[in-house]
Design a protein around this motif. Structure first.
Motif, PDB file in Angstrom:
ATOM      1  N   ARG A  24      30.194  51.133  43.597  1.00  0.00           N
ATOM      2  CA  ARG A  24      30.242  51.176  42.018  1.00  0.00           C
ATOM      3  C   ARG A  24      31.004  51.280  41.460  1.00  0.00           C
ATOM      4  N   ILE A  25      31.079  50.877  40.506  1.00  0.00           N
ATOM      5  CA  ILE A  25      32.928  51.210  39.605  1.00  0.00           C
ATOM      6  C   ILE A  25      32.476  51.847  38.381  1.00  0.00           C
ATOM      7  N   ARG A  26      32.945  52.401  38.185  1.00  0.00           N
ATOM      8  CA  ARG A  26      32.592  53.267  37.048  1.00  0.00           C
ATOM      9  C   ARG A  26      33.642  53.042  35.594  1.00  0.00           C
ATOM     10  N   GLN A  27      33.878  52.429  34.325  1.00  0.00           N
ATOM     11  CA  GLN A  27      34.789  52.212  33.113  1.00  0.00           C
ATOM     12  C   GLN A  27      36.087  51.899  33.783  1.00  0.00           C
ATOM     13  N   VAL A  28      36.164  51.122  34.833  1.00  0.00           N
ATOM     14  CA  VAL A  28      37.292  50.546  35.619  1.00  0.00           C
ATOM     15  C   VAL A  28      38.440  49.981  34.555  1.00  0.00           C
ATOM     16  N   SER A  29      39.869  50.193  34.446  1.00  0.00           N
ATOM     17  CA  SER A  29      40.125  49.514  33.913  1.00  0.00           C
ATOM     18  C   SER A  29      41.615  48.752  34.442  1.00  0.00           C
ATOM     19  N   HIS A  30      42.644  47.422  34.194  1.00  0.00           N
ATOM     20  CA  HIS A  30      43.909  47.634  35.122  1.00  0.00           C
ATOM     21  C   HIS A  30      44.531  46.761  34.007  1.00  0.00           C
ATOM     22  N   GLY A  62      43.565  33.919  35.231  1.00  0.00           N
ATOM     23  CA  GLY A  62      43.582  34.861  34.264  1.00  0.00           C
ATOM     24  C   GLY A  62      42.384  35.453  33.663  1.00  0.00           C
ATOM     25  N   CYS A  63      41.364  35.381  34.233  1.00  0.00           N
ATOM     26  CA  CYS A  63      40.311  36.338  33.665  1.00  0.00           C
ATOM     27  C   CYS A  63      40.175  37.846  34.034  1.00  0.00           C
ATOM     28  N   GLY A  64      40.793  37.745  35.631  1.00  0.00           N
ATOM     29  CA  GLY A  64      40.827  39.578  36.174  1.00  0.00           C
ATOM     30  C   GLY A  64      40.092  38.936  37.568  1.00  0.00           C
ATOM     31  N   LYS A  65      39.490  38.591  37.860  1.00  0.00           N
ATOM     32  CA  LYS A  65      38.876  37.788  38.947  1.00  0.00           C
ATOM     33  C   LYS A  65      39.388  38.394  40.029  1.00  0.00           C
ATOM     34  N   SER A  66      40.623  37.782  40.729  1.00  0.00           N
ATOM     35  CA  SER A  66      40.814  38.436  41.701  1.00  0.00           C
ATOM     36  C   SER A  66      41.995  40.116  41.406  1.00  0.00           C
ATOM     37  N   THR A  67      41.976  40.357  40.685  1.00  0.00           N
ATOM     38  CA  THR A  67      42.549  41.336  39.967  1.00  0.00           C
ATOM     39  C   THR A  67      41.146  43.001  41.040  1.00  0.00           C
ATOM     40  N   LEU A  68      40.629  42.405  40.145  1.00  0.00           N
ATOM     41  CA  LEU A  68      39.111  43.081  40.314  1.00  0.00           C
ATOM     42  C   LEU A  68      38.861  43.222  42.087  1.00  0.00           C
ATOM     43  N   LEU A  69      38.949  41.740  42.467  1.00  0.00           N
ATOM     44  CA  LEU A  69      38.371  41.923  44.174  1.00  0.00           C
ATOM     45  C   LEU A  69      39.871  42.017  45.055  1.00  0.00           C
ATOM     46  N   ARG A  70      40.945  43.396  44.652  1.00  0.00           N
ATOM     47  CA  ARG A  70      41.902  43.784  45.056  1.00  0.00           C
ATOM     48  C   ARG A  70      41.999  45.125  44.582  1.00  0.00           C
ATOM     49  N   LEU A  71      41.047  45.534  43.680  1.00  0.00           N
ATOM     50  CA  LEU A  71      40.418  47.023  43.561  1.00  0.00           C
ATOM     51  C   LEU A  71      39.599  47.576  44.203  1.00  0.00           C
ATOM     52  N   ILE A  72      38.867  46.489  44.421  1.00  0.00           N
ATOM     53  CA  ILE A  72      37.468  47.205  45.606  1.00  0.00           C
ATOM     54  C   ILE A  72      38.216  46.682  46.674  1.00  0.00           C
ATOM     55  N   ALA A  73      39.110  45.722  47.343  1.00  0.00           N
ATOM     56  CA  ALA A  73      39.687  46.514  48.678  1.00  0.00           C
ATOM     57  C   ALA A  73      40.779  47.705  48.745  1.00  0.00           C
ATOM     58  N   GLY A  74      40.804  48.094  47.354  1.00  0.00           N
ATOM     59  CA  GLY A  74      41.936  49.473  48.062  1.00  0.00           C
ATOM     60  C   GLY A  74      43.457  49.029  48.300  1.00  0.00           C
ATOM     61  N   PHE A  75      43.932  47.382  47.259  1.00  0.00           N
ATOM     62  CA  PHE A  75      44.743  46.901  47.956  1.00  0.00           C
ATOM     63  C   PHE A  75      45.919  47.536  46.468  1.00  0.00           C
ATOM     64  N   GLU A  76      45.387  48.018  45.354  1.00  0.00           N
ATOM     65  CA  GLU A  76      45.603  48.373  44.146  1.00  0.00           C
ATOM     66  C   GLU A  76      44.806  49.384  43.616  1.00  0.00           C
ATOM     67  N   THR A  77      45.074  50.407  42.721  1.00  0.00           N
ATOM     68  CA  THR A  77      44.752  51.232  42.433  1.00  0.00           C
ATOM     69  C   THR A  77      44.280  51.259  40.952  1.00  0.00           C
ATOM     70  N   ALA A  78      42.706  51.446  40.487  1.00  0.00           N
ATOM     71  CA  ALA A  78      42.859  50.946  39.180  1.00  0.00           C
ATOM     72  C   ALA A  78      43.248  51.606  38.645  1.00  0.00           C
ATOM     73  N   THR A  79      43.754  51.749  37.179  1.00  0.00           N
ATOM     74  CA  THR A  79      44.829  52.555  36.217  1.00  0.00           C
ATOM     75  C   THR A  79      43.709  53.379  35.393  1.00  0.00           C
ATOM     76  N   GLN A  80      42.815  53.173  34.993  1.00  0.00           N
ATOM     77  CA  GLN A  80      41.774  54.512  34.539  1.00  0.00           C
ATOM     78  C   GLN A  80      40.635  53.930  35.458  1.00  0.00           C
ATOM     79  N   GLY A  81      39.584  55.353  35.695  1.00  0.00           N
ATOM     80  CA  GLY A  81      38.261  54.141  36.318  1.00  0.00           C
ATOM     81  C   GLY A  81      38.069  54.807  37.978  1.00  0.00           C
ATOM     82  N   SER A  82      37.288  54.997  38.221  1.00  0.00           N
ATOM     83  CA  SER A  82      37.096  54.570  39.561  1.00  0.00           C
ATOM     84  C   SER A  82      35.976  53.478  39.985  1.00  0.00           C
ATOM     85  N   ILE A  83      36.169  53.789  41.721  1.00  0.00           N
ATOM     86  CA  ILE A  83      35.665  52.511  43.168  1.00  0.00           C
ATOM     87  C   ILE A  83      34.993  53.541  43.921  1.00  0.00           C
ATOM     88  N   GLU A  84      34.333  53.017  44.269  1.00  0.00           N
ATOM     89  CA  GLU A  84      33.671  53.923  44.906  1.00  0.00           C
ATOM     90  C   GLU A  84      33.250  52.339  46.103  1.00  0.00           C
TER      91      GLU A  84
END
Length: 273
Positions: A24-30, A62-84
Protein backbone atom coordinates in the motif's frame (compact mmCIF):
# COMPACT_ATOMS: atom_id res chain seq x y z
CA UNK A 1 -9.38 -3.36 -23.06
CA UNK A 2 -9.09 -0.64 -20.45
CA UNK A 3 -5.52 0.57 -19.99
CA UNK A 4 -5.92 2.18 -16.59
CA UNK A 5 -7.13 1.29 -13.17
CA UNK A 6 -7.99 3.62 -10.37
CA UNK A 7 -6.32 3.16 -6.99
CA UNK A 8 -8.79 2.29 -4.29
CA UNK A 9 -8.60 4.48 -1.22
CA UNK A 10 -9.12 2.84 2.13
CA UNK A 11 -8.29 2.67 5.78
CA UNK A 12 -5.10 0.89 6.81
CA UNK A 13 -5.89 -2.56 8.14
CA UNK A 14 -3.70 -4.62 10.46
CA UNK A 15 -1.65 -7.39 8.91
CA UNK A 16 -3.57 -10.62 8.46
CA UNK A 17 -3.08 -13.86 6.49
CA UNK A 18 -5.08 -12.39 3.62
CA UNK A 19 -2.91 -9.23 3.55
CA UNK A 20 0.44 -11.02 3.50
CA UNK A 21 2.45 -9.68 0.58
CA UNK A 22 0.12 -6.73 -0.07
CA UNK A 23 1.65 -3.32 -0.78
CA UNK A 24 0.00 0.00 0.00
CA UNK A 25 1.67 3.21 -1.21
CA UNK A 26 0.15 6.60 -0.44
CA UNK A 27 1.37 9.96 -1.78
CA UNK A 28 4.97 8.76 -1.83
CA UNK A 29 7.74 11.03 -3.08
CA UNK A 30 11.47 10.58 -2.72
CA UNK A 31 14.19 13.20 -3.15
CA UNK A 32 17.96 12.94 -3.25
CA UNK A 33 20.11 15.83 -2.04
CA UNK A 34 19.16 19.02 -0.23
CA UNK A 35 18.19 22.56 -0.98
CA UNK A 36 18.55 23.79 -4.55
CA UNK A 37 20.51 20.67 -5.50
CA UNK A 38 17.71 18.31 -4.46
CA UNK A 39 16.33 16.02 -7.16
CA UNK A 40 12.93 14.37 -6.89
CA UNK A 41 13.39 10.83 -8.22
CA UNK A 42 9.87 9.51 -7.86
CA UNK A 43 6.37 10.64 -7.00
CA UNK A 44 4.02 11.66 -5.78
CA UNK A 45 2.22 8.39 -6.47
CA UNK A 46 -0.37 6.04 -5.01
CA UNK A 47 -0.31 2.31 -5.66
CA UNK A 48 -2.02 -0.78 -4.27
CA UNK A 49 -0.70 -4.27 -4.97
CA UNK A 50 -2.87 -7.15 -3.75
CA UNK A 51 -1.41 -10.45 -2.49
CA UNK A 52 -0.28 -12.83 -5.21
CA UNK A 53 0.03 -10.25 -7.98
CA UNK A 54 3.08 -10.19 -10.26
CA UNK A 55 3.59 -6.47 -10.84
CA UNK A 56 6.13 -5.27 -13.40
CA UNK A 57 7.49 -1.72 -13.22
CA UNK A 58 8.72 -0.55 -16.62
CA UNK A 59 10.06 2.73 -17.92
CA UNK A 60 13.06 4.54 -19.33
CA UNK A 61 16.34 4.86 -17.43
CA UNK A 62 16.17 7.35 -14.57
CA UNK A 63 12.39 7.23 -14.12
CA UNK A 64 12.59 5.96 -10.53
CA UNK A 65 11.84 2.24 -10.94
CA UNK A 66 14.73 1.02 -8.79
CA UNK A 67 14.18 3.84 -6.29
CA UNK A 68 10.59 2.73 -5.80
CA UNK A 69 11.74 -0.87 -5.38
CA UNK A 70 14.26 0.14 -2.70
CA UNK A 71 11.53 2.08 -0.88
CA UNK A 72 9.29 -1.00 -0.88
CA UNK A 73 12.19 -3.13 0.38
CA UNK A 74 12.89 -0.68 3.20
CA UNK A 75 16.43 0.11 2.00
CA UNK A 76 15.41 3.76 1.80
CA UNK A 77 12.71 5.84 3.50
CA UNK A 78 10.32 7.96 1.48
CA UNK A 79 10.79 11.71 1.78
CA UNK A 80 7.01 12.08 1.89
CA UNK A 81 4.07 9.70 2.12
CA UNK A 82 3.78 6.18 3.48
CA UNK A 83 4.46 2.61 2.38
CA UNK A 84 3.10 -0.52 4.01
CA UNK A 85 3.90 -4.14 3.18
CA UNK A 86 1.56 -6.71 4.71
CA UNK A 87 0.14 -3.92 6.87
CA UNK A 88 3.43 -2.73 8.39
CA UNK A 89 6.28 -0.40 7.46
CA UNK A 90 8.95 -2.10 5.32
CA UNK A 91 12.17 -3.24 7.02
CA UNK A 92 15.37 -4.25 5.22
CA UNK A 93 15.82 -8.02 5.11
CA UNK A 94 12.46 -8.65 6.76
CA UNK A 95 9.98 -7.32 4.23
CA UNK A 96 10.97 -9.19 1.08
CA UNK A 97 13.36 -11.49 -0.70
CA UNK A 98 15.50 -9.44 -3.08
CA UNK A 99 17.18 -10.32 -6.38
CA UNK A 100 19.58 -7.76 -7.90
CA UNK A 101 21.07 -7.26 -11.36
CA UNK A 102 24.16 -9.15 -10.22
CA UNK A 103 23.71 -12.42 -8.28
CA UNK A 104 25.83 -11.28 -5.28
CA UNK A 105 26.65 -14.83 -4.28
CA UNK A 106 29.40 -15.91 -1.90
CA UNK A 107 32.11 -17.29 -4.21
CA UNK A 108 33.80 -19.32 -1.45
CA UNK A 109 30.58 -21.28 -0.94
CA UNK A 110 29.09 -23.99 -3.13
CA UNK A 111 25.71 -23.56 -4.80
CA UNK A 112 24.14 -25.47 -1.92
CA UNK A 113 26.15 -23.51 0.63
CA UNK A 114 24.74 -20.22 -0.64
CA UNK A 115 21.19 -21.52 -0.28
CA UNK A 116 21.97 -23.07 3.13
CA UNK A 117 23.12 -19.69 4.44
CA UNK A 118 19.84 -18.11 3.34
CA UNK A 119 17.92 -20.89 5.07
CA UNK A 120 20.02 -20.44 8.23
CA UNK A 121 19.27 -16.71 8.36
CA UNK A 122 15.61 -17.54 7.76
CA UNK A 123 15.62 -19.62 10.96
CA UNK A 124 15.32 -23.05 9.33
CA UNK A 125 16.66 -25.83 11.55
CA UNK A 126 19.92 -27.47 10.43
CA UNK A 127 18.34 -30.90 9.98
CA UNK A 128 15.61 -29.43 7.74
CA UNK A 129 17.94 -27.46 5.46
CA UNK A 130 19.10 -30.23 3.06
CA UNK A 131 15.55 -31.12 1.99
CA UNK A 132 14.51 -27.48 1.65
CA UNK A 133 17.72 -26.64 -0.22
CA UNK A 134 17.13 -29.39 -2.76
CA UNK A 135 13.50 -28.34 -3.22
CA UNK A 136 14.49 -24.72 -3.82
CA UNK A 137 17.15 -25.71 -6.34
CA UNK A 138 14.65 -27.97 -8.09
CA UNK A 139 12.16 -25.12 -8.36
CA UNK A 140 14.70 -22.95 -10.20
CA UNK A 141 15.89 -25.79 -12.44
CA UNK A 142 19.19 -26.54 -10.69
CA UNK A 143 18.73 -30.15 -9.63
CA UNK A 144 21.98 -31.95 -8.68
CA UNK A 145 24.08 -28.76 -8.59
CA UNK A 146 24.38 -28.25 -4.81
CA UNK A 147 27.99 -29.50 -4.77
CA UNK A 148 29.24 -27.21 -7.54
CA UNK A 149 31.31 -24.07 -6.95
CA UNK A 150 29.97 -20.70 -8.05
CA UNK A 151 32.71 -20.22 -10.65
CA UNK A 152 31.79 -23.59 -12.18
CA UNK A 153 28.32 -22.49 -13.24
CA UNK A 154 27.16 -19.99 -15.87
CA UNK A 155 25.88 -16.47 -15.26
CA UNK A 156 22.32 -17.62 -15.86
CA UNK A 157 22.72 -20.44 -13.35
CA UNK A 158 24.17 -18.02 -10.82
CA UNK A 159 21.09 -15.85 -11.17
CA UNK A 160 18.93 -18.94 -10.58
CA UNK A 161 20.84 -19.51 -7.33
CA UNK A 162 20.12 -15.90 -6.37
CA UNK A 163 16.40 -16.48 -6.97
CA UNK A 164 16.48 -19.70 -4.91
CA UNK A 165 18.21 -17.81 -2.11
CA UNK A 166 15.57 -15.06 -2.20
CA UNK A 167 12.81 -17.69 -2.00
CA UNK A 168 14.47 -19.39 0.99
CA UNK A 169 13.25 -16.88 3.57
CA UNK A 170 9.57 -17.55 2.78
CA UNK A 171 8.80 -13.84 2.58
CA UNK A 172 5.39 -13.19 1.07
CA UNK A 173 6.98 -10.58 -1.21
CA UNK A 174 9.69 -11.04 -3.85
CA UNK A 175 11.45 -7.98 -5.34
CA UNK A 176 13.55 -8.25 -8.50
CA UNK A 177 15.64 -5.36 -9.88
CA UNK A 178 16.42 -6.14 -13.55
CA UNK A 179 17.84 -9.56 -12.65
CA UNK A 180 18.26 -10.68 -16.27
CA UNK A 181 19.66 -7.45 -17.76
CA UNK A 182 23.25 -8.71 -18.09
CA UNK A 183 22.35 -12.07 -19.65
CA UNK A 184 22.32 -13.08 -23.30
CA UNK A 185 18.92 -13.19 -25.05
CA UNK A 186 18.51 -16.98 -24.99
CA UNK A 187 19.43 -17.35 -21.31
CA UNK A 188 17.23 -14.39 -20.44
CA UNK A 189 14.24 -15.98 -22.17
CA UNK A 190 14.79 -19.31 -20.41
CA UNK A 191 14.98 -17.60 -17.02
CA UNK A 192 11.82 -15.64 -17.80
CA UNK A 193 10.08 -18.98 -18.40
CA UNK A 194 11.41 -20.33 -15.09
CA UNK A 195 10.49 -17.23 -13.09
CA UNK A 196 6.98 -17.16 -14.52
CA UNK A 197 6.50 -20.77 -13.44
CA UNK A 198 8.08 -20.26 -10.00
CA UNK A 199 5.99 -17.15 -9.39
CA UNK A 200 2.80 -18.99 -10.23
CA UNK A 201 3.73 -22.02 -8.10
CA UNK A 202 4.80 -20.01 -5.05
CA UNK A 203 1.79 -17.69 -5.03
CA UNK A 204 3.97 -14.88 -3.71
CA UNK A 205 3.52 -11.24 -4.54
CA UNK A 206 6.29 -10.05 -6.85
CA UNK A 207 7.51 -6.67 -8.08
CA UNK A 208 9.86 -6.87 -11.06
CA UNK A 209 11.77 -3.94 -12.61
CA UNK A 210 12.67 -3.95 -16.31
CA UNK A 211 13.23 -1.74 -19.36
CA UNK A 212 11.74 -4.35 -21.68
CA UNK A 213 8.11 -4.21 -22.83
CA UNK A 214 8.39 -7.82 -24.03
CA UNK A 215 9.64 -9.01 -20.63
CA UNK A 216 6.97 -6.99 -18.84
CA UNK A 217 4.12 -8.55 -20.82
CA UNK A 218 5.49 -12.09 -20.51
CA UNK A 219 6.05 -11.96 -16.75
CA UNK A 220 3.45 -9.59 -15.38
CA UNK A 221 -0.11 -10.08 -14.30
CA UNK A 222 -0.10 -6.28 -14.15
CA UNK A 223 2.19 -3.62 -15.63
CA UNK A 224 2.84 -0.11 -14.34
CA UNK A 225 4.68 2.28 -16.67
CA UNK A 226 6.46 5.15 -14.94
CA UNK A 227 6.92 8.58 -16.50
CA UNK A 228 10.26 10.35 -16.79
CA UNK A 229 11.69 11.77 -13.56
CA UNK A 230 10.07 12.30 -11.18
CA UNK A 231 8.51 8.89 -11.80
CA UNK A 232 4.72 8.88 -11.70
CA UNK A 233 2.22 6.34 -12.97
CA UNK A 234 1.69 6.87 -16.70
CA UNK A 235 -0.09 3.56 -17.35
CA UNK A 236 -1.58 0.90 -15.05
CA UNK A 237 -2.42 -2.10 -17.19
CA UNK A 238 -3.85 -5.50 -16.19
CA UNK A 239 -2.43 -8.36 -18.28
CA UNK A 240 -5.20 -10.76 -19.25
CA UNK A 241 -3.05 -13.64 -20.50
CA UNK A 242 -3.09 -17.24 -19.23
CA UNK A 243 -0.42 -17.96 -16.61
CA UNK A 244 -0.74 -21.75 -16.55
CA UNK A 245 -1.30 -24.51 -19.10
CA UNK A 246 0.19 -22.62 -22.04
CA UNK A 247 3.47 -23.11 -23.92
CA UNK A 248 5.81 -20.13 -23.53
CA UNK A 249 6.65 -19.94 -27.23
CA UNK A 250 2.97 -20.08 -28.17
CA UNK A 251 2.22 -17.32 -25.68
CA UNK A 252 4.93 -15.07 -27.11
CA UNK A 253 3.57 -15.68 -30.63
CA UNK A 254 -0.05 -14.90 -29.72
CA UNK A 255 -1.68 -11.76 -31.23
CA UNK A 256 -2.84 -10.69 -27.76
CA UNK A 257 0.77 -10.76 -26.56
CA UNK A 258 1.92 -8.64 -29.49
CA UNK A 259 -0.87 -6.12 -28.91
CA UNK A 260 0.00 -5.73 -25.22
CA UNK A 261 3.71 -5.44 -26.00
CA UNK A 262 2.99 -2.67 -28.49
CA UNK A 263 0.75 -0.83 -26.03
CA UNK A 264 3.39 -0.96 -23.30
CA UNK A 265 6.18 0.02 -25.70
CA UNK A 266 4.28 3.04 -26.93
CA UNK A 267 3.43 4.05 -23.35
CA UNK A 268 7.10 3.86 -22.33
CA UNK A 269 8.14 6.05 -25.27
CA UNK A 270 5.36 8.55 -24.61
CA UNK A 271 6.10 8.69 -20.88
CA UNK A 272 9.79 9.32 -21.54
CA UNK A 273 9.17 12.14 -24.04
Amino acid sequence: MSSTRTVAEGVTAPSSPTSQGSIRIRQVSHRYGRGGAAVTAVGPLDLDVPPGEFLVLVGASGCGKSTLLRLIAGFETATQGSIEVSGTAPAPGRTAGMVFQQPRLFPWQTVGGNVDLALKYAGVRRDQRPAQREELLRRVGLDDTAHRRIWEISGGQQQRVAIARALAAEHALLLLDEPFAALDALTRERLQDDLRRVGTESGRTAVFVTHSADEAVFLGSRIVVLSKRPGQIALDLPVDLPRTGVDADELRAAPEFAALRREVGLAVKSAAA
